[in-house]
Design an enzyme around this catalytic site. Structure first.
Site, PDB file in Angstrom:
ATOM      1  N   GLY A  39      24.339  32.921  36.216  1.00 52.94           N
ATOM      2  CA  GLY A  39      25.259  32.211  35.528  1.00 52.94           C
ATOM      3  C   GLY A  39      26.627  32.505  36.039  1.00 52.94           C
ATOM      4  O   GLY A  39      26.850  33.026  37.292  1.00 52.94           O
ATOM      5  N   GLY A  41      30.648  33.395  34.960  1.00 57.15           N
ATOM      6  CA  GLY A  41      31.455  34.049  34.043  1.00 57.15           C
ATOM      7  C   GLY A  41      32.904  33.669  33.982  1.00 57.15           C
ATOM      8  O   GLY A  41      33.161  32.620  34.856  1.00 57.15           O
ATOM      9  N   GLY A  42      33.718  34.044  33.320  1.00 54.87           N
ATOM     10  CA  GLY A  42      35.315  33.881  33.471  1.00 54.87           C
ATOM     11  C   GLY A  42      35.784  33.860  34.856  1.00 54.87           C
ATOM     12  O   GLY A  42      36.687  32.963  35.053  1.00 54.87           O
ATOM     13  N   MET A  43      35.426  34.777  35.554  1.00 53.96           N
ATOM     14  CA  MET A  43      35.948  35.005  36.890  1.00 53.96           C
ATOM     15  C   MET A  43      35.064  35.019  38.147  1.00 53.96           C
ATOM     16  O   MET A  43      35.584  34.786  39.153  1.00 53.96           O
ATOM     17  CB  MET A  43      36.627  36.341  36.982  1.00 53.96           C
ATOM     18  CG  MET A  43      38.206  36.636  35.891  1.00 53.96           C
ATOM     19  SD  MET A  43      38.643  38.512  36.108  1.00 53.96           S
ATOM     20  CE  MET A  43      38.297  38.664  37.808  1.00 53.96           C
ATOM     21  N   GLY A  44      33.759  34.926  37.760  1.00 52.87           N
ATOM     22  CA  GLY A  44      32.870  35.057  38.976  1.00 52.87           C
ATOM     23  C   GLY A  44      31.511  34.363  38.487  1.00 52.87           C
ATOM     24  O   GLY A  44      30.980  33.840  37.480  1.00 52.87           O
ATOM     25  N   LYS A  61      28.279  39.990  41.405  1.00 55.69           N
ATOM     26  CA  LYS A  61      29.225  39.096  40.912  1.00 55.69           C
ATOM     27  C   LYS A  61      30.079  38.547  42.135  1.00 55.69           C
ATOM     28  O   LYS A  61      30.841  39.579  42.885  1.00 55.69           O
ATOM     29  CB  LYS A  61      30.112  39.796  39.836  1.00 55.69           C
ATOM     30  CG  LYS A  61      31.258  38.969  39.109  1.00 55.69           C
ATOM     31  CD  LYS A  61      31.987  39.619  38.140  1.00 55.69           C
ATOM     32  CE  LYS A  61      32.892  38.977  37.452  1.00 55.69           C
ATOM     33  NZ  LYS A  61      33.539  39.453  36.349  1.00 55.69           N
ATOM     34  N   ASP A 157      39.504  43.922  27.848  1.00 54.46           N
ATOM     35  CA  ASP A 157      39.134  42.649  27.493  1.00 54.46           C
ATOM     36  C   ASP A 157      37.586  43.031  26.731  1.00 54.46           C
ATOM     37  O   ASP A 157      36.715  42.722  27.038  1.00 54.46           O
ATOM     38  CB  ASP A 157      38.720  41.836  28.851  1.00 54.46           C
ATOM     39  CG  ASP A 157      38.487  40.286  28.275  1.00 54.46           C
ATOM     40  OD1 ASP A 157      37.949  39.631  29.105  1.00 54.46           O
ATOM     41  OD2 ASP A 157      39.004  39.868  27.034  1.00 54.46           O
TER      42      ASP A 157
END
Length: 817
Positions: A39, A41-44, A61, A157
């Site tokens: 998948g 994610g927001g950064m990776g 990641k 976060d």
């Protein structure tokens, strides 16, 4: 982390714009073999991968930033910070990080692979999770965050997307991508802070006010600045604390706020401050416009606790995640009418009239009595508490008397080394139902003792704090001091030494105020022992020895009615071993053994523990035959008492390792195998098991085909529990290298030994000797005999000449010529 992006194929869809075409199946990231994309994610991008060296599946990641983008370098730094931060954490509710590196200019973090789903997806499942299930999950999230905070880290976060629910039931906090050291500089995260906002006095609205009208943005922010500026604010706006929105320094109380937003949303179905622009969210937070909570199945105490965690000012929230969890934890509360006691230091020593009123309101039978005038105490709060009326709760009811007898029996069983955690929990629950503070305090203390033996220091600390509060409410200064000492010990074990010293100062003052009581003198000695233990943990060995020597001399001279001398001498012996003052250590421990046997007889737990300590001192001093005898006698007592498998695993490992070091491998085999079996049963995936595996691997390093598997299992356990940079990893890595030499794989062995050499400390002890032996033997196998000279000579000087490893080293030295 175990959820696939494309459920139709094993490969990610290369045409999909959401899946960057960075790595395909079969390519490598570092040493790891890519299997599939899980998948984005927001950064990776998250991949599943295989570690061929350690034979395990991982999640990796990889940073997801465009080259040349202004924030790309900052993102890479942030991802590296994530890996470094997580590698320092060791907690069952925090994702385990194994490695951090770079590949093709991109940073990657290799971490534990978890089959499961995010909390966000879990919350939308059908049927919906029940309220008890939700509370249980969030308590585990909170424990993970509390562990991070204790390590000096702030997540920054916290949100449902950053929590995994494993198929095995584990709840794991992940994505510490914007975590930082709590006391580090803000400049590496936040640049050019927005100008401080003007705070207009708007008055206090009802907390239950419905969010019918959004307040004007200019009621809060007079001079808007671009809060979305690169580097100014990091986090997810809907879950961010007010201080984080405003670019102010954020500590653990910011995580607490985000946690409460997420838990409120999960239980109530919507976020407490609704949705909208950042300005509108800030204004609602400032006004306290929290949406009305409509789910009547949620206990009121949970709603009240969450409201406090959502306070505008960080100082109005709970002092720590631990205290918030205590307010939320249903195991600490029964019916809504039961009393909840604050667990801070001030609450322990400053019981107020408000608590007395609360006690009377729930129908606890009590009578107020005024204490005799208190002696002077350095702590003004303690003086004030001494003037307060105390409460006495006589155990007159039949049920209180029955529970007291059952607790006495439990104390005796724990004193004999029996593991009675479940029984202690049952009695604590019964004491809560009774509502009798002295009985409940005793039950909590015994449950904490059982938890401590099970390795649950944090939960034991929470119970001890509550027990100390109850003792203070009942006016039992002696029990209060005892519980404060025990609390300080639990805090110190977790590395919070300054806080532990504060508790001990308060305990000493409380014991002084209870000077007329029968146990006051013994308690002050226990304070001295606890202080010496903290000195020892902080490396102040000379100071610890001096105070323990003084205490032992005083007890020998003035008498020891409370049997404190054996405890003082045990601690003195341990300190002297670390100082390498072996004759004094042996002398102190022999005296402790003599006193304990005279008082309790030969088959008592304290006698076994003293023999065990004496065996370690004798082994360290080179008296191996005498050490073996003490180990075997200690093991015999532990077995008679049916003590926990964790303890017998340790002693059997020491027996086996000592026999192996003397070259008696035939006798060493049985206790070492049994030690691993005991540890797997009583303490799976623990440092006890790691040590047992290492002892077995060292003993069979030449002949046994499972030596490599044993060593690598120990590596994995230590990485998970101690982090990637702990020096204790050096030994199992070196053992793995030695085992690889037996399979004619010196190249891989060298990779392991290079890492072991970096981690190994410089002390002339067994770990450094094993590392030196492995390095020298590996270099010889690679044909680099000249480089092997120094490590082989060092190993020869340190190893027991009768051991198999020493024989192997000597053979290599002779071959080298």
């Amino acid at each position: 982390m175990g959820t696939k992006v494309d459920h139709e194929t094993d490969e990610p869809d290369d045409e999909s714009p959401s899946l960057p075409d960075w790595f395909k199946r079969g390519q490598t990231i570092g040493r790891y073999l890519v299997r599939e994309c899980l998948g984005v994610g927001g950064m990776g991008v998250i991949y599943s991968a295989w570690d061929p060296q350690l034979d395990r599946k991982l999640a990796i990641k990889v940073v997801r930033l465009r080259e040349g983008h202004p924030g790309s370098e900052r993102g890479r730094i942030r991802l590296q910070r994530e890996g470094q931060a997580l590698a320092r954490l060791r907690h069952p509710n925090v994702i385990a990080v194994h490695d951090v590196g770079t590949e093709d200019g991109r940073v990657f973090v290799a971490m534990e692979y978890v089959e499961g789903q995010t909390l966000q997806r879990w919350l939308t499942r059908s049927p919906k999770p029940t309220v008890p299930a939700l509370i249980t999950v969030f308590l585990q999230i909170g424990r993970g965050l509390a562990a991070a905070h204790r390590a000096g880290l702030v997540h920054r976060d916290v949100k449902p997307e950053n929590v995994m629910i494993g198929d095995d039931g584990r709840v794991l906090v992940l994505d510490f991508g914007i975590a930082r050291e709590e006391f580090g500089s803000e400049s590496d995260v936040i640049e050019d802070l927005a100008a401080p906002a003007r705070e207009t006095s708007l008055g206090d609205d009802d907390d239950d006010a419905d969010d019918q009208t959004d307040p004007p943005a200019d009621a809060f922010v007079a001079t808007p600045r671009p809060l979305t500026r690169s580097g100014a604010v990091v986090g997810t706006p809907a879950y961010m604390s007010p201080e984080q929105h405003r670019g102010r320094p954020v500590d653990q109380r910011g995580d607490q706020f985000s946690f409460c937003v997420a838990m409120w949303e999960a239980l109530g179905g919507e976020k407490p401050f609704g949705e909208g622009t950042r300005e509108k969210l800030l204004a609602r937070m400032r006004l306290g416009q929290i949406k009305r909570f409509t789910n009547r199945k949620v206990p009121r105490r949970v709603v009240v606790a969450l409201r406090r965690g959502l306070a505008w000012n960080p100082g109005d929230r709970y002092p720590s995640m631990e205290v918030l969890l205590e307010a939320l934890n249903p195991r600490r509360h029964g019916a809504e009418t039961r009393l909840w006691f604050g667990l801070g230091i001030g609450a322990v020593i400053g019981m107020s009239v408000g608590i007395m009123t609360a006690l009377s309101s729930i129908g606890l039978r009590s009578r107020a009595v005024v204490e005799p005038p208190a002696s002077s105490c350095s702590d003004e709060r303690a003086d004030a508490a001494a003037a307060e009326p105390a409460l006495v709760f006589p155990a007159t009811s039949q049920r209180a008397a029955e529970l007291t007898r059952e607790l006495d029996r439990l104390a005796g069983e724990l004193d004999q080394g029996h593991e009675q955690l479940e029984r202690s929990r049952q009695l604590t629950a019964a004491a809560r139902e009774l509502g009798h503070p002295p009985v409940l305090s005793r039950a909590l203390q015994l449950q904490a003792s059982a938890l401590e033996r099970d390795g649950e220091a944090f939960e034991a600390e929470v119970l001890l704090r509550e027990a100390a509060t109850l003792a203070a409410v009942a006016g039992d200064l002696s029990s209060q001091a005892e519980l404060m000492i025990a609390t300080a010990e639990m805090i110190s074990v977790q590395g919070r030494h300054a806080e532990a010293r504060s508790w001990l100062e308060l305990a000493d003052g409380t014991a002084t105020r209870a000077a007329a009581g029968p146990g006051a003198r013994g308690q002050r000695v226990r304070v001295a022992i606890a202080v010496a233990r903290i000195d020892r943990r902080e490396g102040q060995l000379a100071r610890a020895r001096a105070s323990l020597e003084t205490a032992s001399e005083r007890l020998e001279r003035d008498g020891d009615p409370h049997m404190q001398l054996p405890s003082v001498l045990l601690e003195l012996g341990a300190v002297c071993v670390e100082l390498r003052a072996f004759p004094r250590a042996v002398l102190a421990l022999r005296r402790a053994l003599q006193v304990s046997e005279q008082a309790y007889g030969p088959a008592h737990l304290q006698v076994a523990e003293t023999r065990h300590a004496l065996g370690r001192a004798l082994e360290a001093s080179g008296e191996l035959d005498a050490a073996l005898g003490e180990y075997e006698r200690a093991l015999s007592v532990y077995e008679q008492l049916e003590s926990g498998g964790r303890t017998t695993a340790v002693v059997r490992s020491q027996i086996g390792a000592l026999l192996a070091a003397r070259g008696d491998c035939d006798r060493a085999w049985a206790p070492l195998v049994r030690a691993v079996e005991d540890a797997r049963t009583a303490a799976p995936a623990s440092l006890t098991l790691a040590s047992a595996l290492e002892a077995l691997a060292l003993a069979c390093v030449i002949t046994h085909p499972d030596a490599l598997a044993l060593a690598l299992e120990a590596v994995e356990i230590r990485e998970r529990l101690q982090g990637l940079a702990h020096p204790d990893l050096a030994t199992p890595l070196a053992l793995g290298a030695l085992a690889l030499l037996e399979t004619d794989d010196p190249v891989t062995a060298l990779a392991l030994i290079e890492r072991a050499s970096q981690l190994s400390d410089t002390r002339d002890d067994a770990p450094s000797a094993v590392v030196s032996a492995a390095r020298g033997l590996t270099l010889v196998a690679l044909g680099r005999a000249d480089e092997a000279r120094e490590p082989l000579d060092h190993a020869h000087a340190q190893l027991n000449p009768a051991s198999e490893l020493a024989t192997r080293v000597d053979r290599a030295r002779a071959t080298r010529g």
